[in-house]
Design a protein around this motif. Structure first.
Motif, PDB file in Angstrom:
ATOM      1  N   PRO A 568       0.814  -1.213   0.000  1.00 24.76           N
ATOM      2  CA  PRO A 568       0.000   0.000   0.000  1.00 24.76           C
ATOM      3  C   PRO A 568       0.848   1.265   0.000  1.00 24.76           C
ATOM      4  CG  PRO A 568      -0.160  -1.151   2.111  1.00 24.76           C
ATOM      5  CD  PRO A 568       0.564  -2.064   1.163  1.00 24.76           C
ATOM      6  N   VAL A 569       2.073   1.161   0.523  1.00 25.76           N
ATOM      7  CA  VAL A 569       2.914   2.345   0.649  1.00 25.76           C
ATOM      8  C   VAL A 569       3.248   2.969  -0.711  1.00 25.76           C
ATOM      9  CG1 VAL A 569       5.106   1.094   0.647  1.00 25.76           C
ATOM     10  CG2 VAL A 569       4.900   3.237   1.890  1.00 25.76           C
ATOM     11  N   ALA A 570       3.128   2.201  -1.782  1.00 25.66           N
ATOM     12  CA  ALA A 570       3.402   2.756  -3.111  1.00 25.66           C
ATOM     13  C   ALA A 570       2.360   3.810  -3.474  1.00 25.66           C
ATOM     14  CB  ALA A 570       3.420   1.647  -4.160  1.00 25.66           C
ATOM     15  N   ALA A 571       1.216   3.799  -2.792  1.00 26.84           N
ATOM     16  CA  ALA A 571       0.140   4.770  -3.036  1.00 26.84           C
ATOM     17  C   ALA A 571      -0.170   4.865  -4.530  1.00 26.84           C
ATOM     18  CB  ALA A 571       0.510   6.146  -2.465  1.00 26.84           C
ATOM     19  N   PHE A 572      -0.176   3.701  -5.183  1.00 24.13           N
ATOM     20  CA  PHE A 572      -0.448   3.668  -6.624  1.00 24.13           C
ATOM     21  C   PHE A 572      -1.947   3.516  -6.829  1.00 24.13           C
ATOM     22  CE2 PHE A 572      -0.829   1.468 -10.743  1.00 24.13           C
ATOM     23  CZ  PHE A 572      -0.157   2.381 -11.531  1.00 24.13           C
ATOM     24  N   LYS A 573      -2.612   4.633  -7.164  1.00 19.08           N
ATOM     25  CA  LYS A 573      -4.078   4.599  -7.261  1.00 19.08           C
ATOM     26  C   LYS A 573      -4.581   5.134  -8.588  1.00 19.08           C
ATOM     27  CE  LYS A 573      -4.754   4.292  -2.402  1.00 19.08           C
ATOM     28  NZ  LYS A 573      -5.081   4.799  -1.116  1.00 19.08           N
ATOM     29  N   GLN A 574      -3.663   5.588  -9.448  1.00 16.71           N
ATOM     30  CA  GLN A 574      -4.120   6.195 -10.697  1.00 16.71           C
ATOM     31  C   GLN A 574      -3.367   5.630 -11.890  1.00 16.71           C
ATOM     32  OE1 GLN A 574      -4.848  10.674  -9.949  1.00 16.71           O
ATOM     33  NE2 GLN A 574      -3.044  10.099  -8.804  1.00 16.71           N
ATOM     34  N   ALA A 575      -4.150   5.166 -12.884  1.00 15.94           N
ATOM     35  CA  ALA A 575      -3.531   4.703 -14.129  1.00 15.94           C
ATOM     36  C   ALA A 575      -4.486   5.006 -15.273  1.00 15.94           C
ATOM     37  CB  ALA A 575      -3.247   3.215 -14.057  1.00 15.94           C
ATOM     38  N   VAL A 576      -3.941   5.267 -16.452  1.00 16.87           N
ATOM     39  CA  VAL A 576      -4.775   5.527 -17.631  1.00 16.87           C
ATOM     40  C   VAL A 576      -4.281   4.665 -18.782  1.00 16.87           C
ATOM     41  CG1 VAL A 576      -5.611   7.881 -17.260  1.00 16.87           C
ATOM     42  CG2 VAL A 576      -3.300   7.535 -18.073  1.00 16.87           C
ATOM     43  N   VAL A 577      -5.229   4.346 -19.659  1.00 24.17           N
ATOM     44  CA  VAL A 577      -4.861   3.562 -20.838  1.00 24.17           C
ATOM     45  C   VAL A 577      -4.636   4.524 -21.998  1.00 24.17           C
ATOM     46  CG1 VAL A 577      -5.717   1.868 -22.512  1.00 24.17           C
ATOM     47  CG2 VAL A 577      -6.065   1.510 -20.050  1.00 24.17           C
ATOM     48  N   VAL A 578      -3.518   4.379 -22.688  1.00 23.20           N
ATOM     49  CA  VAL A 578      -3.216   5.212 -23.862  1.00 23.20           C
ATOM     50  C   VAL A 578      -2.808   4.300 -25.021  1.00 23.20           C
ATOM     51  CG1 VAL A 578      -2.505   7.324 -22.631  1.00 23.20           C
ATOM     52  CG2 VAL A 578      -0.846   5.507 -22.988  1.00 23.20           C
ATOM     53  N   ASP A 579      -2.855   4.861 -26.228  1.00 25.21           N
ATOM     54  CA  ASP A 579      -2.492   4.039 -27.392  1.00 25.21           C
ATOM     55  C   ASP A 579      -0.989   3.844 -27.501  1.00 25.21           C
ATOM     56  OD1 ASP A 579      -5.035   3.642 -28.143  1.00 25.21           O
ATOM     57  OD2 ASP A 579      -5.137   5.407 -29.467  1.00 25.21           O
ATOM     58  N   ARG A 580      -0.248   4.883 -27.119  1.00 31.54           N
ATOM     59  CA  ARG A 580       1.208   4.802 -27.253  1.00 31.54           C
ATOM     60  C   ARG A 580       1.863   5.745 -26.261  1.00 31.54           C
ATOM     61  NH1 ARG A 580       2.172   8.526 -32.443  1.00 31.54           N
ATOM     62  NH2 ARG A 580       0.603  10.076 -31.896  1.00 31.54           N
ATOM     63  N   LEU A 581       3.167   5.561 -26.090  1.00 38.61           N
ATOM     64  CA  LEU A 581       3.919   6.372 -25.127  1.00 38.61           C
ATOM     65  C   LEU A 581       4.874   7.294 -25.884  1.00 38.61           C
ATOM     66  CD1 LEU A 581       4.828   3.481 -22.649  1.00 38.61           C
ATOM     67  CD2 LEU A 581       3.203   5.331 -22.218  1.00 38.61           C
ATOM     68  N   PRO A 582       5.151   8.484 -25.316  1.00 41.88           N
ATOM     69  CA  PRO A 582       6.091   9.375 -26.006  1.00 41.88           C
ATOM     70  C   PRO A 582       7.522   8.858 -25.849  1.00 41.88           C
ATOM     71  CG  PRO A 582       5.397  10.346 -23.925  1.00 41.88           C
ATOM     72  CD  PRO A 582       4.679   9.048 -24.041  1.00 41.88           C
ATOM     73  N   LYS A 583       8.195   8.735 -26.980  1.00 39.17           N
ATOM     74  CA  LYS A 583       9.544   8.163 -26.936  1.00 39.17           C
ATOM     75  C   LYS A 583      10.489   8.935 -27.831  1.00 39.17           C
ATOM     76  CE  LYS A 583       8.076   3.417 -26.353  1.00 39.17           C
ATOM     77  NZ  LYS A 583       7.957   2.147 -27.005  1.00 39.17           N
ATOM     78  N   THR A 584      11.774   8.773 -27.544  1.00 40.71           N
ATOM     79  CA  THR A 584      12.769   9.294 -28.490  1.00 40.71           C
ATOM     80  C   THR A 584      12.884   8.285 -29.634  1.00 40.71           C
ATOM     81  OG1 THR A 584      14.552   8.103 -27.415  1.00 40.71           O
ATOM     82  CG2 THR A 584      14.142  10.328 -26.626  1.00 40.71           C
ATOM     83  N   ARG A 585      13.593   8.688 -30.676  1.00 40.63           N
ATOM     84  CA  ARG A 585      13.738   7.765 -31.799  1.00 40.63           C
ATOM     85  C   ARG A 585      14.460   6.488 -31.397  1.00 40.63           C
ATOM     86  NH1 ARG A 585      15.315  12.429 -34.743  1.00 40.63           N
ATOM     87  NH2 ARG A 585      13.342  13.511 -35.017  1.00 40.63           N
ATOM     88  N   SER A 586      15.294   6.606 -30.344  1.00 34.23           N
ATOM     89  CA  SER A 586      15.993   5.383 -29.918  1.00 34.23           C
ATOM     90  C   SER A 586      15.153   4.563 -28.926  1.00 34.23           C
ATOM     91  CB  SER A 586      17.343   5.743 -29.295  1.00 34.23           C
ATOM     92  OG  SER A 586      17.121   6.573 -28.171  1.00 34.23           O
ATOM     93  N   GLY A 587      13.923   5.009 -28.666  1.00 35.61           N
ATOM     94  CA  GLY A 587      13.004   4.181 -27.877  1.00 35.61           C
ATOM     95  C   GLY A 587      12.951   4.519 -26.391  1.00 35.61           C
ATOM     96  N   LYS A 588      13.618   5.591 -25.974  1.00 33.02           N
ATOM     97  CA  LYS A 588      13.592   5.947 -24.552  1.00 33.02           C
ATOM     98  C   LYS A 588      12.293   6.703 -24.240  1.00 33.02           C
ATOM     99  CE  LYS A 588      16.655   8.005 -21.116  1.00 33.02           C
ATOM    100  NZ  LYS A 588      15.684   8.837 -20.445  1.00 33.02           N
ATOM    101  N   ILE A 589      11.593   6.253 -23.203  1.00 35.96           N
ATOM    102  CA  ILE A 589      10.330   6.914 -22.849  1.00 35.96           C
ATOM    103  C   ILE A 589      10.630   8.271 -22.213  1.00 35.96           C
ATOM    104  CG2 ILE A 589       8.230   6.754 -21.437  1.00 35.96           C
ATOM    105  CD1 ILE A 589       8.516   3.688 -21.642  1.00 35.96           C
ATOM    106  N   LEU A 590       9.908   9.297 -22.649  1.00 33.23           N
ATOM    107  CA  LEU A 590      10.191  10.666 -22.184  1.00 33.23           C
ATOM    108  C   LEU A 590       9.422  10.964 -20.891  1.00 33.23           C
ATOM    109  CD1 LEU A 590      10.083  12.195 -25.745  1.00 33.23           C
ATOM    110  CD2 LEU A 590      12.096  12.158 -24.258  1.00 33.23           C
ATOM    111  N   ARG A 591       9.836  10.302 -19.823  1.00 35.21           N
ATOM    112  CA  ARG A 591       9.112  10.436 -18.556  1.00 35.21           C
ATOM    113  C   ARG A 591       9.180  11.865 -18.010  1.00 35.21           C
ATOM    114  NH1 ARG A 591      11.503   5.640 -18.605  1.00 35.21           N
ATOM    115  NH2 ARG A 591      10.263   3.772 -18.265  1.00 35.21           N
ATOM    116  N   GLY A 592      10.343  12.497 -18.174  1.00 36.20           N
ATOM    117  CA  GLY A 592      10.528  13.852 -17.640  1.00 36.20           C
ATOM    118  C   GLY A 592       9.512  14.811 -18.245  1.00 36.20           C
ATOM    119  N   ILE A 593       9.292  14.693 -19.547  1.00 27.10           N
ATOM    120  CA  ILE A 593       8.330  15.589 -20.210  1.00 27.10           C
ATOM    121  C   ILE A 593       6.904  15.253 -19.778  1.00 27.10           C
ATOM    122  CG2 ILE A 593       7.340  16.131 -22.479  1.00 27.10           C
ATOM    123  CD1 ILE A 593      10.082  16.361 -23.521  1.00 27.10           C
TER     124      ILE A 593
END
Ligand code: COA
Ligand code: AMP
Length: 629
Positions: A568-593
């Motif tokens: 429970p300590v992770a307090a993970f209560k929110q998630a959404v479904v999307v078609d795709r994730l933002p990535k660089t051309r080399s495949g790194k997910i742009l979490r910071g943005i």
């Protein structure tokens, strides 16, 4: 001497600085020198000494006139219980448990996992291990079986010391089913499990493996402290890194004693005999260092608080404890104060209590936001001190050292590096940046005594995680800047660690759990800003092509999966479904943005982004759960 003189005296001659600090410790065999740099860049301290942590935290105080002083005050609003334990009672309890552990074949170097709520027996377990040189690893009660199993397999404990339950304001958490499930999941099987049966819930014991806490110790003989070498591991504490596998931070015995003892007067400005309260949990580093070890090593009284800043029963609990127990110094996480401020913005509860014993308050574990500091400052009229540190260091890196000096406070900065730490801001290539320039925060090697010399079972990971990127430096994983007065600002993490209510979590670990859901093809977890907890994790799920199930149900299953597997300590209560994730051309997910979009911050479109239009889709997804307004 003021801060500058003392800092410079350390910098000019660290060897004699730490040898002088070492005089405050009772050694079985004194160290011949402080620093051992033969294996640089791996450094160790006081290796050729012999010493015992429990002797320094307990026995010596009984011999030196503190036998009847309170060592531990237990205050548990969730069970409506308060009592205290003197140093001489603590010695008896610890020596008896240590004797029982020895009788069960647990001795120097063996590992023992401690899975306890905030009860004095947690501290007694830690000290009993230290007494016989066993290496404890405390696991936070809010972690679920899977996390416990991972730690069992890495630490390979001979025994687990636990309680039948923990008590959250709204429910009782039965620990035994979690322990049984963890042992089932783990490849390594501990031979002994000792359970403190609490009145709120009785655990069923398995014959031949499980013992009742009282029965286990009934015929045990009290045992003496076993001297260990200065670099003997005092304990392991697992913490989050970039991947799902937690890192076993190793704490060396002698440096830990010297450094923690030094901080009590020089940094926190408390004198032996005073009451020191760290409102944290023994499952975290703050609990190890400042609920258990440092106050006891220094001859203070420590408070074990089983409750929350609000709701147990109200936002006045902290003030009640300070006044009832004459607390001199309070140490907590900013989130606790945000919770109190939210319910009692005018500080009405403070008026009901006499808070004159409180000299200062220290905040750490996450960024202390100026609003919270200013609020506490105007309410209490005492120094509110932000300080920066990590599980890896075990004590403060930067702060306002009240026992040495009282430096001007700049709200938003944890002030200056304390002796032992030379902090630099570096660019990606390791070049030192100038004042006010933002970069990676790194500490010049060697780190001071008591900091981690390596990771348990993972020396290569130690090097790759901390030493390889900036040769000659320890990479903190934090980023920020230093101003022209030498004040530090801790502004972000450079890795995928997030900080939820002062708890350090790995988004990578949450992603690993989500990726195991059969319908999830790909996912990303980011930490978005939250007014109460600092950050909260939000999951982005891309489903496999042929999935036609109800999306809401899949999201609920994912949330449950994280709660069941991480806790429970992770307090993970929110998630959404999307078609795709933002990535660089080399495949790194742009979490910071993604985080910047959620927090309505400006961002620069990276040149390497695969398809910029996807950021609009991410914004819409955030909006659907109340962010990116
Ligand atoms: N055992 C089992 N579950 C636990 C637990 C424990 N030891 N500690 C927390 N949890 C559970 C909580 O019950 C909660 O569950 P829920 O999702 O069913 O509500 C969940 O984990 C999140 O807990 P927490 O982060 O404590 O949030 P909260 O909403 O219960 O309380 C605060 C909010 C701000 C009052 C609380 O986070 C707090 O006191 N923080 C201080 C943190 C701190 O001291 N950190 C130490 C670093 S210095
Ligand atoms: P932990 O190892 O759980 O103590 O978490 C350490 C991390 O918490 C640090 O690396 C920082 O990211 C963050 N942290 C701790 N103290 C502070 C502080 N005073 N200001 C900003 N961040 C902090």
């Amino acid at each position: 001497m003021g801060y500058k003189e003392i800092y410079n005296s350390w910098k000019n001659d660290p060897e004699s600085f730490w040898m002088t600090a070492a005089d405050a410790i009772d050694w079985v065999k004194k160290p011949s020198k402080a620093l051992f740099s033969e294996r640089a860049p791996l450094y160790e301290w006081f290796c050729d000494s012999e010493v015992n942590t429990c002797y320094n935290a307990v026995d010596r105080h009984v011999l030196n006139g503190r036998a009847n002083q309170k060592a531990v005050i237990y205050d548990s609003p969730v069970t409506d219980t308060t009592y205290s334990i003197t140093y001489s009672e603590l010695q008896e309890k610890v020596a008896t448990l240590a004797g029982a552990l020895l009788a069960k074949g647990i001795s120097k170097g063996d590992r023992v996992i401690i899975y306890m709520p905030m009860v004095p027996e947690g501290l007694i377990s830690m000290l009993a291990c230290a007494r016989i040189g066993a290496i404890h690893s405390v696991v936070f009660g809010g972690f679920a079986s899977n996390e416990l199993a991972v730690r069992i397999d890495d630490a390979k404990p001979k025994a687990i010391l636990a309680a039948s339950c923990g008590i959250e304001p709204n429910r009782i958490i039965e620990y035994k089913p979690l322990i049984d499930a963890a042992i089932n999941l783990a490849n390594h099987k501990p031979q002994t499990v000792v359970i403190l049966q609490r009145p709120q819930c009785t655990a069923e014991l398995i014959d031949g493996r499980d013992y009742d806490w009282m029965e286990f110790q009934k015929s045990a003989e009290q045992t003496e402290c076993v001297p260990v070498e200065g670099n003997h591991p005092a304990y392991l504490l697992y913490t989050s890194g970039t991947t799902g596998a937690p890192k076993g931070v190793l704490r060396p015995t002698a440096g830990h004693l010297v450094a923690l003892n030094w901080t009590m007067k020089n940094f926190y400005n408390v004198n032996p005999g005073e009451v020191f309260w760290a409102a944290s949990d023994i499952g975290w580093i703050v609990g190890h260092s400042y609920i258990c070890y440092a106050p006891l090593i220094h001859g203070n009284t420590t408070v074990v608080f089983e409750g929350k800043p609000v709701g147990t029963p109200d936002a006045g609990t902290f003030w009640r404890i300070i006044s009832e127990h004459n607390v001199s110094v309070l140490f907590t996480a900013p989130t606790a104060f945000r919770a109190i401020k939210r319910l009692d913005p005018a500080g009405e509860f403070t008026k009901k209590f006499n808070l004159s014993s409180l000299k200062a308050m220290f905040l750490a574990g996450e960024r202390a936001d100026p609003d919270t500091i200013n609020w506490a400052q105007s309410l209490l009229g005492i120094p509110i001190i932000d300080h920066w540190w990590q599980t890896e260091t075990g004590f403060v890196i930067a702060g306002n050292p009240l026992g040495i000096d009282k430096l001007p406070i700049k709200v938003g900065s944890p002030t200056v590096p304390i002796p032992g730490y030379e902090v630099k801001v570096l660019d990606e290539d390791g070049n030192e940046l100038s004042s006010d320039e933002f970069g990676a925060l790194a500490i010049k090697l060697p780190l001071p005594p008591g900091t981690l010399p390596t990771l348990w079972n993972a020396p290569d990971r130690f090097k790759s995680s901390y030493l390889d990127k900036f040769p000659g430096y320890y990479e903190t994983g934090d980023a920020g800047m230093i101003d022209s007065d030498g004040y530090l600002y801790i502004m972000a993490r450079t890795d995928d660690v997030i900080n939820v209510a002062g708890h350090r979590l790995s988004t990578g670990a949450i992603e690993e759990v989500l990726a195991n859901h059969p319908d999830v093809a790909e996912c990303a977890v980011v930490g978005v800003s939250d007014n109460l907890k600092g950050q909260l994790p939000v999951g982005f799920l891309c489903l496999s092509a042929n999935v036609e199930r109800d999306i809401r149900q899949i999201v609920d299953e994912c949330i449950k999966l994280v709660r069941d597997q991480i806790g429970p300590v992770a307090a993970f209560k929110q998630a959404v479904v999307v078609d795709r994730l933002p990535k660089t051309r080399s495949g790194k997910i742009l979490r910071g943005i993604m985080v910047k979009i959620a927090d309505n911050q400006e961002y620069k479109m990276p040149a390497t982004i695969d398809d910029p239009s996807i950021l609009d889709e991410i914004k819409l997804a955030f909006r659907s759960i109340g962010y990116a307004k």
